[in-house]
Write a protein that holds these residues in place. Structure first.
Motif, PDB file in Angstrom:
ATOM      1  N   ILE A 172      36.666 -39.553  46.155  1.00  0.00           N
ATOM      2  CA  ILE A 172      37.588 -38.539  46.386  1.00  0.00           C
ATOM      3  C   ILE A 172      37.325 -38.283  48.122  1.00  0.00           C
ATOM      4  O   ILE A 172      36.661 -37.663  48.482  1.00  0.00           O
ATOM      5  CB  ILE A 172      37.468 -37.156  45.694  1.00  0.00           C
ATOM      6  N   ASN A 173      38.258 -39.104  48.903  1.00  0.00           N
ATOM      7  CA  ASN A 173      37.967 -39.121  50.478  1.00  0.00           C
ATOM      8  C   ASN A 173      38.691 -38.080  50.963  1.00  0.00           C
ATOM      9  O   ASN A 173      40.085 -38.270  51.129  1.00  0.00           O
ATOM     10  CB  ASN A 173      38.034 -40.748  50.822  1.00  0.00           C
ATOM     11  N   ALA A 174      38.298 -36.991  51.331  1.00  0.00           N
ATOM     12  CA  ALA A 174      39.097 -35.979  51.829  1.00  0.00           C
ATOM     13  C   ALA A 174      38.870 -36.086  53.534  1.00  0.00           C
ATOM     14  O   ALA A 174      39.166 -34.984  54.192  1.00  0.00           O
ATOM     15  CB  ALA A 174      38.745 -34.531  51.414  1.00  0.00           C
TER      16      ALA A 174
ATOM     17  N   LEU B  14      42.964 -38.920  50.227  1.00  0.00           N
ATOM     18  CA  LEU B  14      43.938 -37.917  50.241  1.00  0.00           C
ATOM     19  C   LEU B  14      44.731 -37.851  51.552  1.00  0.00           C
ATOM     20  O   LEU B  14      46.019 -37.464  51.502  1.00  0.00           O
ATOM     21  CB  LEU B  14      43.043 -36.521  50.259  1.00  0.00           C
ATOM     22  N   SER B  15      44.398 -38.480  52.575  1.00  0.00           N
ATOM     23  CA  SER B  15      45.126 -38.398  53.924  1.00  0.00           C
ATOM     24  C   SER B  15      46.247 -39.319  53.880  1.00  0.00           C
ATOM     25  O   SER B  15      47.270 -39.304  54.520  1.00  0.00           O
ATOM     26  CB  SER B  15      44.343 -39.114  55.116  1.00  0.00           C
ATOM     27  N   THR B  16      46.307 -40.213  52.814  1.00  0.00           N
ATOM     28  CA  THR B  16      47.517 -41.127  52.647  1.00  0.00           C
ATOM     29  C   THR B  16      48.379 -40.680  51.276  1.00  0.00           C
ATOM     30  O   THR B  16      49.340 -41.469  50.830  1.00  0.00           O
ATOM     31  CB  THR B  16      47.128 -42.713  52.538  1.00  0.00           C
ATOM     32  N   GLU B  17      47.669 -39.620  50.604  1.00  0.00           N
ATOM     33  CA  GLU B  17      48.639 -39.296  49.290  1.00  0.00           C
ATOM     34  C   GLU B  17      49.491 -38.403  49.549  1.00  0.00           C
ATOM     35  O   GLU B  17      49.573 -37.719  50.836  1.00  0.00           O
ATOM     36  CB  GLU B  17      47.500 -38.626  48.241  1.00  0.00           C
ATOM     37  N   ASN B  18      50.490 -38.208  48.807  1.00  0.00           N
ATOM     38  CA  ASN B  18      51.692 -37.343  49.073  1.00  0.00           C
ATOM     39  C   ASN B  18      51.230 -36.074  48.272  1.00  0.00           C
ATOM     40  O   ASN B  18      51.847 -35.995  47.179  1.00  0.00           O
ATOM     41  CB  ASN B  18      53.041 -38.039  48.531  1.00  0.00           C
TER      42      ASN B  18
ATOM     43  N   VAL C 266      32.211 -38.770  43.575  1.00  0.00           N
ATOM     44  CA  VAL C 266      31.637 -38.828  44.897  1.00  0.00           C
ATOM     45  C   VAL C 266      32.820 -37.859  45.839  1.00  0.00           C
ATOM     46  O   VAL C 266      33.806 -38.533  45.774  1.00  0.00           O
ATOM     47  CB  VAL C 266      31.378 -39.854  45.720  1.00  0.00           C
ATOM     48  N   ILE C 267      32.459 -36.785  46.242  1.00  0.00           N
ATOM     49  CA  ILE C 267      33.605 -36.036  47.246  1.00  0.00           C
ATOM     50  C   ILE C 267      33.034 -36.289  48.600  1.00  0.00           C
ATOM     51  O   ILE C 267      31.999 -35.677  48.974  1.00  0.00           O
ATOM     52  CB  ILE C 267      33.647 -34.823  46.624  1.00  0.00           C
ATOM     53  N   ALA C 268      33.816 -36.711  49.692  1.00  0.00           N
ATOM     54  CA  ALA C 268      33.503 -36.551  50.944  1.00  0.00           C
ATOM     55  C   ALA C 268      34.591 -35.756  51.412  1.00  0.00           C
ATOM     56  O   ALA C 268      35.796 -35.816  51.804  1.00  0.00           O
ATOM     57  CB  ALA C 268      33.587 -38.153  51.586  1.00  0.00           C
ATOM     58  N   ALA C 269      34.077 -34.510  52.365  1.00  0.00           N
ATOM     59  CA  ALA C 269      34.970 -33.647  53.004  1.00  0.00           C
ATOM     60  C   ALA C 269      34.299 -33.029  54.099  1.00  0.00           C
ATOM     61  O   ALA C 269      32.951 -32.490  53.905  1.00  0.00           O
ATOM     62  CB  ALA C 269      35.337 -32.537  51.953  1.00  0.00           C
ATOM     63  N   PRO C 270      34.917 -33.078  55.324  1.00  0.00           N
ATOM     64  CA  PRO C 270      34.327 -32.407  56.361  1.00  0.00           C
ATOM     65  C   PRO C 270      34.252 -30.916  56.328  1.00  0.00           C
ATOM     66  O   PRO C 270      35.173 -30.605  55.402  1.00  0.00           O
ATOM     67  CB  PRO C 270      35.204 -32.888  57.628  1.00  0.00           C
ATOM     68  N   TYR C 271      33.087 -30.178  57.030  1.00  0.00           N
ATOM     69  CA  TYR C 271      33.058 -28.619  56.466  1.00  0.00           C
ATOM     70  C   TYR C 271      34.299 -28.010  57.737  1.00  0.00           C
ATOM     71  O   TYR C 271      33.989 -28.249  58.955  1.00  0.00           O
ATOM     72  CB  TYR C 271      31.813 -28.383  56.793  1.00  0.00           C
ATOM     73  N   TRP C 272      35.318 -27.766  57.213  1.00  0.00           N
ATOM     74  CA  TRP C 272      36.572 -27.023  57.972  1.00  0.00           C
ATOM     75  C   TRP C 272      36.619 -25.573  57.455  1.00  0.00           C
ATOM     76  O   TRP C 272      36.709 -25.361  56.289  1.00  0.00           O
ATOM     77  CB  TRP C 272      37.810 -27.812  57.759  1.00  0.00           C
ATOM     78  N   ASP C 273      36.563 -24.884  58.420  1.00  0.00           N
ATOM     79  CA  ASP C 273      36.705 -23.368  58.324  1.00  0.00           C
ATOM     80  C   ASP C 273      36.219 -22.609  56.988  1.00  0.00           C
ATOM     81  O   ASP C 273      36.530 -22.126  56.113  1.00  0.00           O
ATOM     82  CB  ASP C 273      38.361 -23.105  58.127  1.00  0.00           C
ATOM     83  N   MET C 274      34.722 -23.053  57.074  1.00  0.00           N
ATOM     84  CA  MET C 274      33.879 -22.713  56.043  1.00  0.00           C
ATOM     85  C   MET C 274      34.028 -23.309  54.831  1.00  0.00           C
ATOM     86  O   MET C 274      33.390 -23.032  53.930  1.00  0.00           O
ATOM     87  CB  MET C 274      33.927 -21.028  56.131  1.00  0.00           C
ATOM     88  N   SER C 275      34.990 -24.291  54.652  1.00  0.00           N
ATOM     89  CA  SER C 275      35.039 -25.143  53.210  1.00  0.00           C
ATOM     90  C   SER C 275      35.326 -26.469  53.495  1.00  0.00           C
ATOM     91  O   SER C 275      34.629 -27.334  54.021  1.00  0.00           O
ATOM     92  CB  SER C 275      35.926 -24.170  52.186  1.00  0.00           C
TER      93      SER C 275
ATOM     94  N   PRO D  30      39.155 -29.438  54.096  1.00  0.00           N
ATOM     95  CA  PRO D  30      40.602 -29.461  54.492  1.00  0.00           C
ATOM     96  C   PRO D  30      41.395 -29.261  53.241  1.00  0.00           C
ATOM     97  O   PRO D  30      40.958 -29.313  52.011  1.00  0.00           O
ATOM     98  CB  PRO D  30      40.650 -30.970  54.766  1.00  0.00           C
ATOM     99  N   ALA D  31      42.486 -28.639  53.649  1.00  0.00           N
ATOM    100  CA  ALA D  31      43.337 -28.267  52.390  1.00  0.00           C
ATOM    101  C   ALA D  31      43.846 -29.085  51.543  1.00  0.00           C
ATOM    102  O   ALA D  31      44.063 -28.909  50.418  1.00  0.00           O
ATOM    103  CB  ALA D  31      44.736 -27.709  53.319  1.00  0.00           C
ATOM    104  N   SER D  32      43.725 -30.578  51.967  1.00  0.00           N
ATOM    105  CA  SER D  32      44.272 -31.530  51.038  1.00  0.00           C
ATOM    106  C   SER D  32      43.159 -31.508  49.549  1.00  0.00           C
ATOM    107  O   SER D  32      43.803 -31.944  48.582  1.00  0.00           O
ATOM    108  CB  SER D  32      44.117 -32.943  51.644  1.00  0.00           C
ATOM    109  N   LEU D  33      42.231 -31.371  50.061  1.00  0.00           N
ATOM    110  CA  LEU D  33      41.230 -31.256  48.629  1.00  0.00           C
ATOM    111  C   LEU D  33      41.281 -30.125  47.827  1.00  0.00           C
ATOM    112  O   LEU D  33      41.292 -30.083  46.539  1.00  0.00           O
ATOM    113  CB  LEU D  33      39.504 -31.094  49.260  1.00  0.00           C
ATOM    114  N   LYS D  34      41.724 -28.769  48.363  1.00  0.00           N
ATOM    115  CA  LYS D  34      42.283 -28.007  47.381  1.00  0.00           C
ATOM    116  C   LYS D  34      43.573 -28.321  46.666  1.00  0.00           C
ATOM    117  O   LYS D  34      43.521 -27.957  45.294  1.00  0.00           O
ATOM    118  CB  LYS D  34      42.591 -26.723  48.450  1.00  0.00           C
TER     119      LYS D  34
END
Ligand SMILES: Cc1cc2nc3c(=O)[nH]c(=O)nc-3n(C[C@H](O)[C@H](O)[C@H](O)COP(=O)(O)O)c2cc1C
Length: 196
Positions: free
Chosen positions: A7-9, A46-50, A89-98, A100-104
């Motif tokens: 899961i590429n966030a 996730l960056s290319t998902e709707n 495997v989840i890859a997600a940058p640390y944004w605003d203490m958690s 990106p919104a796409s992962l939510k």
């Protein structure tokens, strides 16, 4: 062949340090498992998902589908992918203490009663996912310290899904003045990842 769901966030394409770290982990997993149990890697970028959060209309549609037992509907693609994967495997940058919104939104779509989890007769939750391990990869500008909310949240949800072993891999302090980004990334690759 077992499936590894990636899961590429990551948001910044090839510039993403989180993606570089996650790709190193994926390469290690492939190498370690090349003899006995090779994984087929399925990526959801996730960056290319709707991705749309649930609004009232989609929430009603989801309830209708669940009531009709139509668990194969495309609305449940993420939930089915999470439920059937053998490793996450989840890859997600640390944004605003958690993260990106796409992962939510992804988690919102993946958390489906009847696919990734259900409830026992005594109302205790029961996970329905096959995987035993989830690896959460992140990088951060500063130090995460006690504010590891992204991993903790992902970890709690995975446990709800029945994925018991959750692992945290990070490279931190990348945006601090004078940070040797390459050295920090290499240290994360050679340290935490080697012990995955
Ligand atoms: C929108 C946004 C929010 C961020 N929030 C934080 C934060 O809360 N704490 C922190 O230490 N770094 C924060 N950062 C810095 C990133 O965590 C850091 O640059 C990270 O390495 C980015 O990952 P990437 O190279 O994979 O894009 C933020 C960056 C962006 C763009």
């Amino acid at each position: 062949m077992p499936t590894l769901l990636f899961i590429n966030a990551c948001v910044r394409g090839r510039d993403s340090r989180t993606l570089a770290l996650a790709e190193h982990l994926l390469a290690c997993i492939k190498e370690v498992n090349s003899h006995d149990m090779a994984f087929q890697i399925e990526e959801i970028r996730l960056s290319t998902e709707n991705l749309l959060p649930l609004n009232y209309e989609r929430l009603l549609r989801r309830e209708e589908l669940l009531t009709a037992g139509q668990l194969g509907d495309s609305m449940f693609d993420y939930a089915n992918a999470v439920a059937q994967a053998d490793m996450l495997v989840i890859a997600a940058p640390y944004w605003d203490m958690s993260f990106p919104a796409s992962l939510k939104i992804f988690f919102e779509m993946a958390s489906v009663d009847g696919i990734t989890f259900t409830y026992a007769e005594d109302s205790t939750p029961v996970g329905l996912s096959v995987a035993e391990d989830m690896y959460y990869v992140t990088t951060s500008g500063g130090y995460i310290g006690d504010c590891n909310f992204g991993f903790e949240y992902a970890s709690a949800l995975c446990k709800l899904y029945g994925i018991q072993n959750t692992h945290f891999i990070s490279a931190q302090g990348l945006d601090l003045d004078g940070a040797d980004v390459q050295a920090i990334l290499e240290e994360a690759c050679n340290g935490e990842i080697q012990h995955y």
